[in-house]
Enzyme design. Structure first.
Site, mmCIF file in Angstrom:
data_model
loop_
_atom_site.group_PDB
_atom_site.id
_atom_site.type_symbol
_atom_site.label_atom_id
_atom_site.label_comp_id
_atom_site.label_asym_id
_atom_site.label_seq_id
_atom_site.Cartn_x
_atom_site.Cartn_y
_atom_site.Cartn_z
ATOM 1 N N LYS A 282 -1.053 -2.851 -9.178
ATOM 2 C CA LYS A 282 -1.766 -1.110 -8.735
ATOM 3 C C LYS A 282 -1.495 -1.495 -7.217
ATOM 4 O O LYS A 282 -0.945 -0.450 -5.791
ATOM 5 C CB LYS A 282 -2.680 -0.569 -8.760
ATOM 6 C CG LYS A 282 -4.400 -1.903 -8.734
ATOM 7 C CD LYS A 282 -4.938 -0.999 -8.451
ATOM 8 C CE LYS A 282 -5.973 -1.872 -7.626
ATOM 9 N NZ LYS A 282 -6.044 -3.054 -8.123
ATOM 10 N N ASP B 299 -6.577 2.844 -11.895
ATOM 11 C CA ASP B 299 -6.183 2.086 -10.912
ATOM 12 C C ASP B 299 -5.807 2.425 -10.317
ATOM 13 O O ASP B 299 -6.268 2.746 -9.074
ATOM 14 C CB ASP B 299 -7.023 0.692 -11.498
ATOM 15 C CG ASP B 299 -8.567 -0.308 -10.377
ATOM 16 O OD1 ASP B 299 -8.334 -0.149 -9.911
ATOM 17 O OD2 ASP B 299 -8.323 -1.545 -10.592
ATOM 18 N N THR C 104 -6.201 3.896 -6.465
ATOM 19 C CA THR C 104 -5.811 2.793 -5.032
ATOM 20 C C THR C 104 -5.033 3.160 -4.833
ATOM 21 O O THR C 104 -4.737 3.599 -2.839
ATOM 22 C CB THR C 104 -5.142 1.246 -5.493
ATOM 23 O OG1 THR C 104 -6.600 0.843 -6.007
ATOM 24 C CG2 THR C 104 -4.811 0.538 -4.413
ATOM 25 N N SER D 30 -8.466 2.948 0.201
ATOM 26 C CA SER D 30 -8.245 2.457 -0.154
ATOM 27 C C SER D 30 -7.404 0.955 0.770
ATOM 28 O O SER D 30 -7.246 1.596 1.708
ATOM 29 C CB SER D 30 -6.909 2.273 -1.347
ATOM 30 O OG SER D 30 -6.562 1.217 -1.474
ATOM 31 N N ARG D 31 -7.923 0.066 0.531
ATOM 32 C CA ARG D 31 -7.277 -1.127 1.954
ATOM 33 C C ARG D 31 -5.687 -1.399 1.113
ATOM 34 O O ARG D 31 -5.096 -1.171 2.238
ATOM 35 C CB ARG D 31 -8.091 -3.048 1.561
ATOM 36 C CG ARG D 31 -9.024 -2.565 1.831
ATOM 37 C CD ARG D 31 -9.576 -4.544 1.625
ATOM 38 N NE ARG D 31 -9.252 -4.838 -0.056
ATOM 39 C CZ ARG D 31 -10.212 -5.213 -0.739
ATOM 40 N NH1 ARG D 31 -11.183 -4.472 -0.707
ATOM 41 N NH2 ARG D 31 -9.433 -5.609 -1.678
ATOM 42 N N ASN D 32 -5.514 -1.381 1.003
ATOM 43 C CA ASN D 32 -4.294 -1.541 0.176
ATOM 44 C C ASN D 32 -2.642 -0.007 0.917
ATOM 45 O O ASN D 32 -2.223 -0.156 1.714
ATOM 46 C CB ASN D 32 -3.088 -1.545 -0.903
ATOM 47 C CG ASN D 32 -3.993 -2.955 -1.398
ATOM 48 O OD1 ASN D 32 -3.426 -3.859 -1.040
ATOM 49 N ND2 ASN D 32 -5.019 -3.157 -2.529
ATOM 50 N N GLU E 197 -4.146 -7.435 -0.475
ATOM 51 C CA GLU E 197 -3.732 -8.055 -1.829
ATOM 52 C C GLU E 197 -2.489 -7.470 -2.242
ATOM 53 O O GLU E 197 -1.524 -8.745 -2.461
ATOM 54 C CB GLU E 197 -4.672 -8.072 -2.981
ATOM 55 C CG GLU E 197 -6.303 -8.029 -3.302
ATOM 56 C CD GLU E 197 -7.486 -6.929 -2.221
ATOM 57 O OE1 GLU E 197 -6.703 -5.981 -1.565
ATOM 58 O OE2 GLU E 197 -7.967 -7.283 -2.794
#
Length: 168
Positions: A15, A69, A73, A79-81, A107
């Site tokens: 994801k 998820d 996300t 969300s960091r991504n 990630e």
């Protein structure tokens, strides 16, 4: 609770690159329809990889560790991504600059690159993951990647459906 460890791990890991892609699309000014297409087509690509890696039951990916998820996300501005992707799309930063600006682990970058290698190893057609990995490696510009991916006709936009046997 699931005994499909590979399915849960694939949903949880794969994801993240899609969230980067969603962030790129939002940063470039694309709307909710494009975001929905990325998430929907991306979910099918996640399933392809999960099955190739040994996911026991594709329906594992329908749950919170999979689709739930992925939705959160990809669509949450915290969300960091997704934020990393937004910096790439909106500010034109390269992946290293965007990660530095996020200030936390993103990630999805490493996962996208590994996924591209695995899809080639398994002979899987995963245009979203392929284009995203190329963007992150500087081989393709974000706006070009989205145009190419969104113009492709998907082979199949549905999930594999497995008849579950319920013991009552």
């Amino acid at each position: 609770l699931s005994n499909d460890v590979i399915g849960v791990e694939c949903g949880g890991a794969l994801k993240n690159p899609l969230a980067i892609g969603a962030g790129i699309a939002c940063g470039l000014g694309y709307g909710q329809s494009t975001l929905a297409a990325i998430v929907t087509r991306g979910a099918v690509e996640i399933q392809k990889m999960a099955l190739a890696l040994g996911c026991k039951n594709p329906s594992t990916l329908y749950g919170l560790s999979g689709f739930g998820d992925l939705m959160l996300t990809s669509m949450c501005e915290l969300s960091r991504n997704r934020t990393c992707g937004w910096y790439i799309g909106k500010e034109g930063l390269d992946v290293e600059q965007a990660q530095k600006k996020v200030g936390e682990t993103v990630e999805g970058v490493a996962t996208a690159l590994v996924t591209q290698k695995l899809m080639r190893k398994f002979g899987l057609r995963m245009p979203l993951f392929d284009a995203l990995a190329d963007v992150l490696q500087g081989k393709l510009k974000p706006d070009e990647a989205l145009k190419v991916v969104m113009a492709k006709t998907p082979e199949h936009e549905g999930f594999v459906v497995i008849q579950d046997k319920l013991n009552h």
